[in-house]
Design an enzyme around this catalytic site. Structure first.
Site, short mmCIF file in Angstrom:
data_model
loop_
_atom_site.label_atom_id
_atom_site.label_comp_id
_atom_site.label_asym_id
_atom_site.label_seq_id
_atom_site.Cartn_x
_atom_site.Cartn_y
_atom_site.Cartn_z
N SER A 1 -11.14 19.78 -13.57
CA SER A 1 -10.95 19.34 -14.96
C SER A 1 -9.59 18.70 -15.16
CB SER A 1 -11.11 20.54 -15.90
OG SER A 1 -10.56 20.22 -17.16
N LYS B 1 -10.13 6.27 -24.15
CA LYS B 1 -9.86 7.45 -24.98
C LYS B 1 -8.81 8.34 -24.33
CE LYS B 1 -13.43 10.28 -25.89
NZ LYS B 1 -13.14 11.72 -25.66
N SER B 2 -8.97 8.61 -23.05
CA SER B 2 -8.02 9.52 -22.37
C SER B 2 -6.61 8.95 -22.42
CB SER B 2 -8.43 9.68 -20.90
OG SER B 2 -9.67 10.31 -20.83
N ARG C 1 -25.03 18.69 -22.18
CA ARG C 1 -25.58 17.34 -21.95
C ARG C 1 -26.79 17.34 -21.03
NH1 ARG C 1 -19.90 13.88 -22.07
NH2 ARG C 1 -19.90 13.76 -24.35
N ASP D 1 -18.31 11.72 -17.60
CA ASP D 1 -18.73 11.38 -18.96
C ASP D 1 -19.89 10.39 -19.00
OD1 ASP D 1 -16.82 13.03 -20.03
OD2 ASP D 1 -15.32 11.45 -20.27
#
Ligand code: S3P
Length: 736
Positions: A466, A320-321, A645, A614
């Site tokens: 991040s 995805k990234s 989460r 993730d």
């Protein structure tokens, strides 16, 4: 027993009778139709228990009255019903437009009575009349109710119940929205189909033309065989919304005509391609049981205990990234970038859509291939409206960086989950470069970016580890004077840095600091997207915990900033073999073979947390099946992902009988060892794709199955999860 009166025994009314007779045979149904023959037919077919020549006769003592007549007759029928109904009966209708119904009632009563619930079943057929009655017409279809504040709650409940027992799902909308949406999704297509057939039938040779009309004509015009009276009435009842739909369409058609006239293959290609992508996305939504007019797509996954191991060889979808970044950098590059292995998930498509909205020609994705016609670093155009990022935090944060350097203003919005996520982490450091970004008061989207600022490179010491913040700064740095540098408190994924270099843009890396010098250019290239290790993670854990498993995951990206999951599982005793490690397009890739092995609880080293950020939802599941305690610390970032989460997993795992306690920055889990079984329960995914898939893995070791609600967002990162899971041996079913 309930008493139902159905006024109008055409396809819609008669199908309700058939459905009720099939599913609630104790209901008593009175039917009214203007035509004697129709009444007789309905009686003969057993659709109604008694027929009436007058509305007054039919509605007497009814609990529920359904008005199912063409829109043009609604007002007169309603007057009659109002004058003769029992005071306790609830009235609903099945008309395709709701504004006209409300206006008609208002003109009769000067108010909207609390006993009336406007409704619209989104189902039908080109066939009409009592003969076409179908007891399953509403199964798995949506019914939209448009009550107002004055409508009685028990009236809404009764009407909802009435549709639900026919197999439909029921949602609510306001009247204007309903009419706008239906004008575009139903009324306009009918007008177009009637019109196309009419246009061709004017032709002298129409018989010849029709004889040779193949699938396309047939598919496109199926609905032109619908009842003309009904569609005339609908067209006039929803006049305003339909007119604006026709105008929008006419404008597009005109543009297409011009493009064809000037032989502009590129324009045509882009338009067709965009439509094709949208159509594919729409199919994937509807295939999950959702209806396009609703904003939520209810989807429930149920996994039961695996009786055999998880086995086979699979390739999970693209990273995805990397997929996001391939579009972003491809768009800003000079020349044509081709991408293979692109993730065809909703998040990555949101990025594609955003760049199309800024004038970039993008073909695909089609079987993982995308072609991006770069517009150059300064070639983006102002989008006509806010850019919608769906569920995708990566799109929103990275685009914030790119848009900070543009000459035009822009705005980024997202779905309900994204709209709760913190954006100051990008708006504040970008502000240090001279960018002007505004968020809502609590720091959440929408993000409004004022263009035309003069950006000056500077240094940022990031507060959180991040990759999204780092990437936003580096991307803004392309537009800044001098050097933009950023130091991260712990290593985070470095796909932006790698890919910038792949596009020929120098990035300096020194320890924990990455920097770029503004003003350079990117040169188009080819990108091979490896499989996403974050998607592979669900299978790595599934095969590790289910006895007898032996699974190979091919072509998985093993970038050192992403392999925390492998390290953590290995520390827990997992049997994972990294095979044929190689480099593809600047990213390390390998095949991963994973076999069942008993796991041990561990204290997860904090240094590995950003490298597996993730993967924690599914790592929590692994920890439940390990012997002894697992402690996760330093993972407070999990609280600001697509859901909180930590809380989502703690709540769900507790319901599944796990001894788990959440902490501000992680959790402590008492593992049950190899014989552990999750209790059977229904848990919530909180619209979070990774929570949904993690709990689906837990079901493999459950006593009686795990039901996971709210799983539609799995399509954001892993559209074929269900298919691949089943292929490897997950007993997994999907319902809505
Ligand atoms: C991502 C970075 C990570 C990760 C997200 C994708 C990226 O977020 O959780 O799924 O592509 O840069 P943070 O950088 O906010 O930790």
């Amino acid at each position: 027993m309930k008493r139902l009166a159905v006024i109008g025994l055409g396809l819609i009314g008669a199908s309700c009778c058939a459905a009720i007779k099939k599913r609630a045979p104790d209901w008593n149904i009175s039917g009214y139709s203007r035509t004697e023959a129709t009444r007789q037919q309905a009686l003969a077919k057993g659709l109604i228990d008694q027929s009436f020549e007058s509305i007054a006769g039919a509605v007497r003592q009814a609990d529920l009255i359904l008005i199912a007549v063409p829109m043009g007759q609604f007002r007169q029928v309603f007057e009659n019903v109002d004058a003769t109904r029992d005071s306790s009966s609830v009235v609903t209708d099945a008309g395709s437009t709701k504004g006209s119904v409300i206006r008609d009632i208002f003109s009769v009563l000067e108010s909207i009575p609390s006993w009336f619930v406007p409704g619209h079943p989104i189902a039908g057929s080109e066939q009409s009349g009592v003969d076409a009655a179908n007891p399953d017409l509403y199964v798995d279809h949506q019914v939209i109710l448009t009550p107002d504040l004055n409508t009685a709650a028990d009236a809404i409940d009764l009407v909802s119940f009435f549709w639900k027992i026919q197999g439909a799902s029921v949602s609510q909308m306001d009247v204007e929205r309903h009419d706008e949406v239906l004008a575009l999704t139903s009324h306009l297509p009918h007008v177009l189909a009637f019109n196309l057939v009419h246009a061709l039938s004017d032709d002298d040779e129409h018989l010849e033309i029709f004889r040779y009309a193949a699938g396309g004509f047939r598919d496109f015009t199926r609905i032109a065989a619908s009842d003309p009276t009904m569609w005339r009435d609908i067209s006039l009842a929803n006049q305003q919304a339909l007119l604006s739909g026709i105008d929008r369409f006419a404008e597009r058609l005109d543009q297409m005509r011009n493009a064809i006239a000037r032989g502009d293959g590129d324009w045509i290609m882009q338009s067709f391609d965009r439509a094709r992508t949208a159509r594919t996305l729409f199919s994937s939504l509807t295939d999950q049981g959702a209806h396009p007019v609703t904003e939520t797509h209810p989807s429930v996954f149920t996994t039961t205990e695996a009786s055999q191991g998880i086995t086979g060889t699979i390739r999970v979808p693209g990273d995805k990234s990397i997929s996001h970044r391939s579009i972003m950098l491809g768009a800003l590059a000079d020349g044509i970038t081709t991408v293979d292995g692109f993730l065809e998930g909703e998040d990555a498509i949101a990025t594609v859509q955003a760049f199309r909205d800024m004038g970039v020609r993008i073909e695909g994705p089609h079987e993982g291939r995308v072609t991006v016609h770069g517009v150059g670093r300064d070639g983006l155009k102002a989008p006509a409206a806010a850019l919608y990022m769906g569920n995708s935090g990566t799109s929103m944060r990275l685009l914030s960086g790119i848009l900070a350097g543009q000459v035009f203003d822009s705005e980024l919005t997202g779905d309900s989950s994204l709209s709760r996520r913190p954006m100051r982490r990008v708006s504040m450091p970008l502000g240090q470069l001279g960018a002007v970004l505004a968020t809502s008061e609590d720091g959440t989207p929408p993000v409004k970016i004022s263009g035309g600022q003069h950006l000056m490179g500077c240094h940022t010491d990031m507060q959180v580890a991040s990759a999204q913040v780092k990437s936003a700064l580096l991307l803004a740095g392309l537009y800044a004077d001098g050097e933009t540098s950023v130091t991260e408190p712990a290593p985070t994924r470095d796909h932006t840095e790698r890919m910038l270099q792949g596009f020929g843009y120098p990035v300096k890396r020194q320890g924990a600091t990455a920097s770029v010098i503004g003003g350079g250019r990117l040169t188009a290239c080819h990108i091979d997207v490896p499989s996403d290790i974050s998607s592979a993670a669900f299978f790595l854990v599934a095969a590790s915990i289910v006895p007898g498993s032996d699974l190979t995951l091919s072509h998985v990206g093993i970038n050192p900033t992403r392999v925390g999951i492998l390290e953590i599982l290995k520390l827990m005793g997992a049997d994972i073999e990294v095979m044929d490690a190689r480099e593809v397009g600047g990213e390390p890739v390998a095949d991963l073979r994973v076999r069942y092995a008993p796991l041990n609880g561990i204290d997860v080293p904090e240094s590995l947390v950003p490298l597996a950020i993730d993967e924690f939802p599914v790592l929590f599941v692994a920890a439940c099946c390990a012997s002894g305690q697992t402690r996760v610390t330093g993972a407070e970032e999990l609280r600001v992902k697509e859901s909180d989460r930590i809380q989502s997993m703690v709540d769900g795992l507790k319901a599944l009988g796990v001894a788990i306690e959440g902490t501000p920055d992680g959790a402590v889990i008492q593992g049950g060892g190899p014989d552990f079984r999750f209790a059977s329960a229904s848990v919530e995914a909180h619209e979070d794709h990774r929570i949904a898939m993690a709990f689906s893995v837990a079901g493999l070791l459950s006593e009686g199955g795990v039901v996971v609600n709210d799983c539609a967002n799995v399509a954001t990162s892993f559209p074929n999860f269900v298919g691949l899971a089943r292929e490897t041996g997950f007993p997994l079913t999907v319902s809505s």
